[in-house]
Design a protein around this motif. Structure first.
Motif, mmCIF file in Angstrom:
data_model
loop_
_atom_site.group_PDB
_atom_site.id
_atom_site.type_symbol
_atom_site.label_atom_id
_atom_site.label_comp_id
_atom_site.label_asym_id
_atom_site.label_seq_id
_atom_site.Cartn_x
_atom_site.Cartn_y
_atom_site.Cartn_z
ATOM 1 N N GLY A 122 0.825 -1.206 0.000
ATOM 2 C CA GLY A 122 0.000 0.000 0.000
ATOM 3 C C GLY A 122 0.853 1.246 0.000
ATOM 4 N N PRO A 123 0.245 2.424 0.004
ATOM 5 C CA PRO A 123 1.040 3.652 -0.011
ATOM 6 C C PRO A 123 2.017 3.708 1.156
ATOM 7 C CG PRO A 123 -1.267 4.129 -0.441
ATOM 8 C CD PRO A 123 -1.199 2.691 -0.023
ATOM 9 N N ARG A 124 3.286 3.782 0.828
ATOM 10 C CA ARG A 124 4.365 3.788 1.814
ATOM 11 C C ARG A 124 4.859 5.227 1.997
ATOM 12 N NH1 ARG A 124 8.146 -0.232 3.001
ATOM 13 N NH2 ARG A 124 7.529 -1.465 1.177
ATOM 14 N N PRO A 125 5.046 5.686 3.224
ATOM 15 C CA PRO A 125 5.612 7.029 3.404
ATOM 16 C C PRO A 125 6.951 7.166 2.690
ATOM 17 C CG PRO A 125 4.735 6.215 5.474
ATOM 18 C CD PRO A 125 4.695 5.060 4.517
ATOM 19 N N LEU A 126 7.182 8.345 2.171
ATOM 20 C CA LEU A 126 8.396 8.649 1.419
ATOM 21 C C LEU A 126 9.057 9.889 2.018
ATOM 22 C CD1 LEU A 126 10.333 8.503 -1.066
ATOM 23 C CD2 LEU A 126 8.596 9.808 -2.331
ATOM 24 N N ILE A 127 10.297 9.727 2.454
ATOM 25 C CA ILE A 127 11.101 10.854 2.918
ATOM 26 C C ILE A 127 12.004 11.302 1.780
ATOM 27 C CG2 ILE A 127 12.911 11.602 4.503
ATOM 28 C CD1 ILE A 127 10.266 11.167 5.894
ATOM 29 N N THR A 128 12.010 12.582 1.466
ATOM 30 C CA THR A 128 13.040 13.107 0.571
ATOM 31 C C THR A 128 14.052 13.821 1.463
ATOM 32 O OG1 THR A 128 13.527 14.462 -1.372
ATOM 33 C CG2 THR A 128 11.605 15.127 -0.040
ATOM 34 N N ALA A 199 10.898 11.609 -8.617
ATOM 35 C CA ALA A 199 11.624 10.535 -9.292
ATOM 36 C C ALA A 199 11.413 9.197 -8.594
ATOM 37 C CB ALA A 199 13.109 10.879 -9.359
ATOM 38 N N ALA A 200 11.404 9.205 -7.261
ATOM 39 C CA ALA A 200 11.167 7.964 -6.517
ATOM 40 C C ALA A 200 9.789 7.397 -6.840
ATOM 41 C CB ALA A 200 11.296 8.225 -5.021
ATOM 42 N N GLN A 201 8.814 8.267 -6.983
ATOM 43 C CA GLN A 201 7.463 7.808 -7.313
ATOM 44 C C GLN A 201 7.367 7.289 -8.741
ATOM 45 O OE1 GLN A 201 5.139 11.302 -6.448
ATOM 46 N NE2 GLN A 201 4.983 10.848 -4.253
ATOM 47 N N ARG A 202 8.214 7.786 -9.625
ATOM 48 C CA ARG A 202 8.155 7.406 -11.041
ATOM 49 C C ARG A 202 9.119 6.287 -11.399
ATOM 50 N NH1 ARG A 202 7.977 13.716 -13.226
ATOM 51 N NH2 ARG A 202 6.180 14.303 -11.908
ATOM 52 N N LEU A 203 9.960 5.892 -10.476
ATOM 53 C CA LEU A 203 10.868 4.769 -10.715
ATOM 54 C C LEU A 203 10.039 3.525 -11.001
ATOM 55 C CD1 LEU A 203 13.971 4.028 -10.502
ATOM 56 C CD2 LEU A 203 13.442 3.283 -8.172
ATOM 57 N N LEU A 209 6.562 -1.827 -4.649
ATOM 58 C CA LEU A 209 7.064 -1.755 -3.284
ATOM 59 C C LEU A 209 6.339 -0.690 -2.464
ATOM 60 C CD1 LEU A 209 10.863 -2.086 -4.126
ATOM 61 C CD2 LEU A 209 9.455 -3.801 -2.971
ATOM 62 N N GLY A 210 5.226 -0.211 -2.983
ATOM 63 C CA GLY A 210 4.379 0.678 -2.196
ATOM 64 C C GLY A 210 4.643 2.155 -2.333
ATOM 65 N N VAL A 211 5.531 2.564 -3.244
ATOM 66 C CA VAL A 211 5.810 3.983 -3.438
ATOM 67 C C VAL A 211 5.074 4.454 -4.686
ATOM 68 C CG1 VAL A 211 7.578 5.730 -3.857
ATOM 69 C CG2 VAL A 211 8.053 3.811 -2.337
ATOM 70 N N SER A 212 4.201 5.415 -4.501
ATOM 71 C CA SER A 212 3.392 5.917 -5.610
ATOM 72 C C SER A 212 3.029 7.366 -5.355
ATOM 73 C CB SER A 212 2.118 5.080 -5.751
ATOM 74 O OG SER A 212 1.234 5.332 -4.663
ATOM 75 N N THR A 213 2.246 7.930 -6.242
ATOM 76 C CA THR A 213 1.805 9.315 -6.061
ATOM 77 C C THR A 213 0.875 9.455 -4.868
ATOM 78 O OG1 THR A 213 0.031 8.931 -7.667
ATOM 79 C CG2 THR A 213 2.085 9.892 -8.497
ATOM 80 N N ASP A 214 0.390 8.329 -4.325
ATOM 81 C CA ASP A 214 -0.434 8.372 -3.117
ATOM 82 C C ASP A 214 0.395 8.363 -1.833
ATOM 83 O OD1 ASP A 214 -2.904 8.420 -4.444
ATOM 84 O OD2 ASP A 214 -2.869 6.251 -4.719
ATOM 85 N N SER A 215 1.702 8.206 -1.941
ATOM 86 C CA SER A 215 2.559 8.141 -0.756
ATOM 87 C C SER A 215 2.616 9.498 -0.055
ATOM 88 C CB SER A 215 3.982 7.735 -1.148
ATOM 89 O OG SER A 215 4.030 6.393 -1.592
#
Length: 434
Positions: A122-128, A199-203, A209-215
């Motif tokens: 599911g949507p995984r939190p993403l830290i930049t 970029a992480a969302q578009r990889l 692995l749960g990283v998307s524009t919903d993260s």
């Protein structure tokens, strides 16, 4: 805030102790490499120089005209070690992605994406994550050392990975790609941080692995990274409004470069001023830095362009601007204008924010951080403040990151923050992982 329970591995505690001895955010590898050909048109070498990910002269990739900010230019599987003797099961990729320079022109920036290898879909939190100062040479870029554990902030980032969060780490403009590093140029740094998240969302491998524009997205950084993450916070509504930014946590933030220059000129950390001069000249060539230098200044600067932070700081220790120049560029209207354009606090981030700082910071004056907090609060932005009493700049980075992760976790969970009415003292470390 409730302090989380300590991580139950003795090895993790040892890793943090090792990191504390590495003078985080102030130095980098002292290794030498040949200078990369300077190219101010936004070209970038393909990062194929073995697993180290250095640039290869002669193989250039121009930012595609049809590409959008955050689009992937190249990606290759890599690996991630928080420290040399501490492996990780997380998946990692070295990437190059489209971004935007300080003049609004397209460029290509390199970086790294790290995603925990677990069962989460599911949507995984993403830290930049924006790193602190590493230097100016391409060999100092964060992406050059994740595979062998030599990247300075790798162990701090591990705290986010252990929580199950993905992390995107920009190298910033000019580290790992041709041209001088745009060190401390706020707009360039802010766009690089935001585009790393895109970029992480578009990889291509991220979705599974749960990283998307919903993260949900968090912006984090300290020192140079504090400036970069704070700039990303101030510009995300206009530059990357589609990102679901839940909070910004920035520490030891050089919000006013004039004040930082005044505090460090002729001191132990005067090398930061030299790096900033190179960075602004890289972004704004019309500033014509070389015309201000005497012979000593030219020699020191030419050497610094290919060095990491430790060597630059050692070479420039105790040096005043006046000893390296025939005319002080900081007294010139064009330099003052460009430096002033990187001052933080002129816009509200529009998201929950945390700022933290040591009241004994010997590099970034405490009042510089306090002023940024006051400016954001005056603009109506809820901004928490943590003071770390009596700590050096580097030790506050070490102690503060766990607290910042806890703060960010509360934002991801939608909990209310204290905001502008509360100032908190923080003593010791919060565990950076649950």
């Amino acid at each position: 805030m409730t302090r989380p329970s300590p991580h139950n591995g003795a090895r993790w505690g040892a890793a943090v102790a090792v990191l504390a001895l590495s003078t985080l955010a102030l130095t980098g590898s002292a290794g030498a490499r040949e200078a990369t050909t300077t190219d101010r048109t936004g070209n970038a070498d393909q990062a194929r120089d073995g697993e180290r990910g250095g640039t290869t002269p002669g193989k250039k990739t121009k930012a595609p005209r049809t590409a959008h900010p955050g689009d992937i230019v190249s990606a290759e599987p890599s690996s991630y070690r928080p420290l040399p003797d501490l492996p990780s099961d997380a998946k990692a990729w070295k990437i190059q992605y489209r971004s935007t320079d300080a003049n609004g022109q397209p460029n290509v920036v390199s970086g790294t994406v790290i995603i925990p290898d677990d069962d989460r879909t599911g949507p995984r939190p993403l830290i930049t994550h924006a790193v602190g100062t590493v230097g100016l040479g391409d060999q100092c870029a964060p992406s050059a050392g994740f595979h062998d554990g030599s990247t300075r902030e790798g162990a701090l980032i591990h705290g986010a990975v252990q929580r199950g969060w993905a992390v995107a780490i920009t190298d910033y403009q000019g580290l790992g790609t041709p041209g001088d590093h745009a060190y401390t140029v706020g707009p360039a740094a802010g766009s690089a941080v935001l585009d790393a998240a895109r970029a992480a969302q578009r990889l291509p491998d991220s979705a599974g692995l749960g990283v998307s524009t919903d993260s949900p997205v968090g912006l984090m950084g300290y020192s140079q990274g504090g400036q970069a993450s704070a700039w990303a916070a101030e510009m995300h509504h206009s530059y990357a409004p589609e990102l679901k930014v839940k909070g910004s946590a920035s520490g030891g933030t050089p919000a006013n470069l004039f004040k930082v220059a005044e505090a460090n000129n002729g001191g132990d950390h005067a090398g930061f001023l030299l790096m900033a001069a190179v960075g602004f000249n890289a972004s704004y060539p019309e500033l014509d830095l070389d015309k201000y230098f005497n012979d000593r200044g030219k020699k020191l600067t030419d050497e610094a362009r290919n060095q990491c932070g430790g060597d630059i700081l050692a070479a420039a220790k105790g040096v005043r601007i006046e000893e390296l120049t025939t005319t002080n560029p900081l007294e010139q209207p064009d330099w003052q204008q460009r430096l002033g354009e990187s001052t933080l606090g002129t816009k509200s981030p529009g998201v929950p924010a945390l700022l933290y700082h040591s009241d004994a910071d010997e590099i970034i004056p405490f009042e510089v951080g306090r002023k940024l907090r006051a400016d954001w609060c005056a603009a109506g932005n809820p901004t928490d403040w943590y003071t770390f009493p009596g700590l050096s700049h580097t030790t506050a980075a070490m102690n503060g990151y766990g607290w910042a992760l806890e703060w960010m976790n509360d934002r991801f969970e939608g909990k209310p923050q204290d905001g502008c009415g509360t100032n908190k003292l923080r003593v010791g470390k919060a565990s950076s992982a649950r």
